[in-house]
Design a protein around this motif. Structure first.
Motif, mmCIF file in Angstrom:
data_model
loop_
_atom_site.group_PDB
_atom_site.id
_atom_site.type_symbol
_atom_site.label_atom_id
_atom_site.label_comp_id
_atom_site.label_asym_id
_atom_site.label_seq_id
_atom_site.Cartn_x
_atom_site.Cartn_y
_atom_site.Cartn_z
ATOM 1 N N ALA A 95 77.884 20.140 22.194
ATOM 2 C CA ALA A 95 77.937 20.204 23.663
ATOM 3 C C ALA A 95 78.385 21.576 24.146
ATOM 4 O O ALA A 95 77.962 22.047 25.207
ATOM 5 C CB ALA A 95 78.881 19.130 24.194
ATOM 6 N N ASP A 96 79.252 22.232 23.378
ATOM 7 C CA ASP A 96 79.721 23.584 23.708
ATOM 8 C C ASP A 96 80.332 23.647 25.113
ATOM 9 O O ASP A 96 80.114 24.594 25.865
ATOM 10 C CB ASP A 96 78.574 24.594 23.592
ATOM 11 C CG ASP A 96 79.066 26.039 23.583
ATOM 12 O OD1 ASP A 96 80.217 26.260 23.168
ATOM 13 O OD2 ASP A 96 78.302 26.932 24.010
ATOM 14 N N LEU A 97 81.116 22.628 25.420
ATOM 15 C CA LEU A 97 81.836 22.597 26.690
ATOM 16 C C LEU A 97 83.339 22.720 26.470
ATOM 17 O O LEU A 97 84.126 22.478 27.380
ATOM 18 C CB LEU A 97 81.521 21.297 27.453
ATOM 19 C CG LEU A 97 80.083 21.133 27.924
ATOM 20 C CD1 LEU A 97 79.869 19.745 28.519
ATOM 21 C CD2 LEU A 97 79.727 22.212 28.944
ATOM 22 N N THR A 124 69.117 19.792 23.180
ATOM 23 C CA THR A 124 70.565 19.941 23.025
ATOM 24 C C THR A 124 71.171 20.983 23.948
ATOM 25 O O THR A 124 72.391 21.036 24.100
ATOM 26 C CB THR A 124 70.907 20.297 21.561
ATOM 27 O OG1 THR A 124 70.211 21.492 21.180
ATOM 28 C CG2 THR A 124 70.514 19.160 20.623
ATOM 29 N N THR A 125 70.339 21.824 24.568
ATOM 30 C CA THR A 125 70.867 22.828 25.499
ATOM 31 C C THR A 125 70.798 22.367 26.954
ATOM 32 O O THR A 125 71.288 23.076 27.845
ATOM 33 C CB THR A 125 70.100 24.156 25.349
ATOM 34 O OG1 THR A 125 68.696 23.921 25.505
ATOM 35 C CG2 THR A 125 70.354 24.779 23.995
ATOM 36 N N ARG A 175 74.342 17.889 27.162
ATOM 37 C CA ARG A 175 75.621 18.458 26.719
ATOM 38 C C ARG A 175 76.793 17.661 27.286
ATOM 39 O O ARG A 175 77.775 17.377 26.583
ATOM 40 C CB ARG A 175 75.705 19.914 27.128
ATOM 41 C CG ARG A 175 74.734 20.826 26.382
ATOM 42 C CD ARG A 175 74.702 22.211 26.998
ATOM 43 N NE ARG A 175 76.017 22.845 26.963
ATOM 44 C CZ ARG A 175 76.357 23.887 27.730
ATOM 45 N NH1 ARG A 175 75.480 24.383 28.612
ATOM 46 N NH2 ARG A 175 77.558 24.412 27.634
ATOM 47 N N ILE A 176 76.700 17.289 28.557
ATOM 48 C CA ILE A 176 77.764 16.489 29.176
ATOM 49 C C ILE A 176 77.842 15.114 28.515
ATOM 50 O O ILE A 176 78.940 14.590 28.256
ATOM 51 C CB ILE A 176 77.526 16.347 30.693
ATOM 52 C CG1 ILE A 176 77.708 17.704 31.382
ATOM 53 C CG2 ILE A 176 78.475 15.318 31.300
ATOM 54 C CD1 ILE A 176 77.358 17.704 32.862
ATOM 55 N N GLY A 179 86.427 21.595 28.856
ATOM 56 C CA GLY A 179 86.509 20.394 28.025
ATOM 57 C C GLY A 179 87.765 20.372 27.178
ATOM 58 O O GLY A 179 88.327 19.298 26.916
ATOM 59 N N THR A 180 88.236 21.537 26.745
ATOM 60 C CA THR A 180 89.466 21.619 25.957
ATOM 61 C C THR A 180 90.660 21.200 26.796
ATOM 62 O O THR A 180 91.541 20.468 26.329
ATOM 63 C CB THR A 180 89.673 23.056 25.434
ATOM 64 O OG1 THR A 180 88.484 23.492 24.780
ATOM 65 C CG2 THR A 180 90.840 23.107 24.470
#
Length: 230
Positions: A29-31, A111-112, A117-118, A194-195
């Protein structure tokens, strides 16, 4: 409500598998990764530039070996079960690399997509907190991330959910320090909104799943191996 049996050994296996899958979803997801795995991810990003074979999974069990040593220093006790925690870390690392490989087979155009991603982040976060709760209900040594929280809360009689939240905040701080050290000031690699959400919500969600599980299930042993992990 009549509770159903839930074997501790099943909780262990299910917890490790879905934790690896959930982490792979959040990575894709890279969030912003969970603050728990962000330090290992940053270690992977840094060292893989020099050592291409150094995977995310390898970074995981390398860092967890350090955490196991830290646990021993804090509780001032060594248990053979701590060695099995390292085995759990290796198992998780291989499962994580496998899950990431499978997801990489999906078309990049899918996936992008921000909606995907969400979705990946949300599903990954939810099943990760459920997995951690399951690992807190097994006598089998969990990953070092859960082990250190479990052992400290037991040693000093702290509330496990609150202990988890404090540990998460410390992991977030470490992630920021590593990101700045490895990639330059104000470079937040692997760290995003997201972190921050994970830092704030991990503890409460784990507590929520713990209450859910304990209301419906009685965690019992299928095999007589508990004595080897005490």
């Amino acid at each position: 409500m009549t509770k159903r049996n839930f074997y501790a050994e099943t909780a262990y296996l299910l917890g490790v598998v879905i934790l690896a899958f959930g982490t792979s979803l959040m990575t894709t997801a890279d969030l912003g990764l969970s603050m728990i795995v962000a330090p290992a991810y940053l270690l992977h990003l840094k060292l893989s530039k020099t050592f291409s074979f150094f995977s995310f999974g390898m970074a995981e069990y390398t860092l967890q070996a350090v955490l196991i040593l830290l646990t021993i220093l804090i509780v001032r006790k060594f248990k053979l079960s701590y060695l099995f925690s390292f085995f759990t870390a290796i198992l998780y690392g291989f499962l994580l690399d496998g899950a990431l490989f499978l997801i990489s087979l999906l078309p990049e155009v899918i996936t992008t997509m921000i909606s995907v991603r969400i979705l990946f982040y949300t599903v990954g976060f939810i099943i990760n907190t459920a997995a951690i709760s399951l690992l807190f209900h097994t006598y089998i040594s969990p990953e070092a991330y859960e082990l250190i929280v479990k052992e400290i809360s037991r040693k000093f009689h702290f509330d496990i959910s609150k202990t988890k939240t404090v540990y998460d905040c410390l992991s977030l701080l470490l992630s920021v320090v590593l990101s700045f050290s490895f990639f330059g000031l104000w470079q937040f690699e692997g760290i995003s909104i997201g972190t921050l959400l994970c830092t704030l919500l991990n503890g409460p969600f784990i507590g929520l799943f713990t209450r859910f599980f304990e209301k419906r299930f009685s965690f019992t042993d299928r095999f007589s191996f508990r004595k080897y992990f005490e």
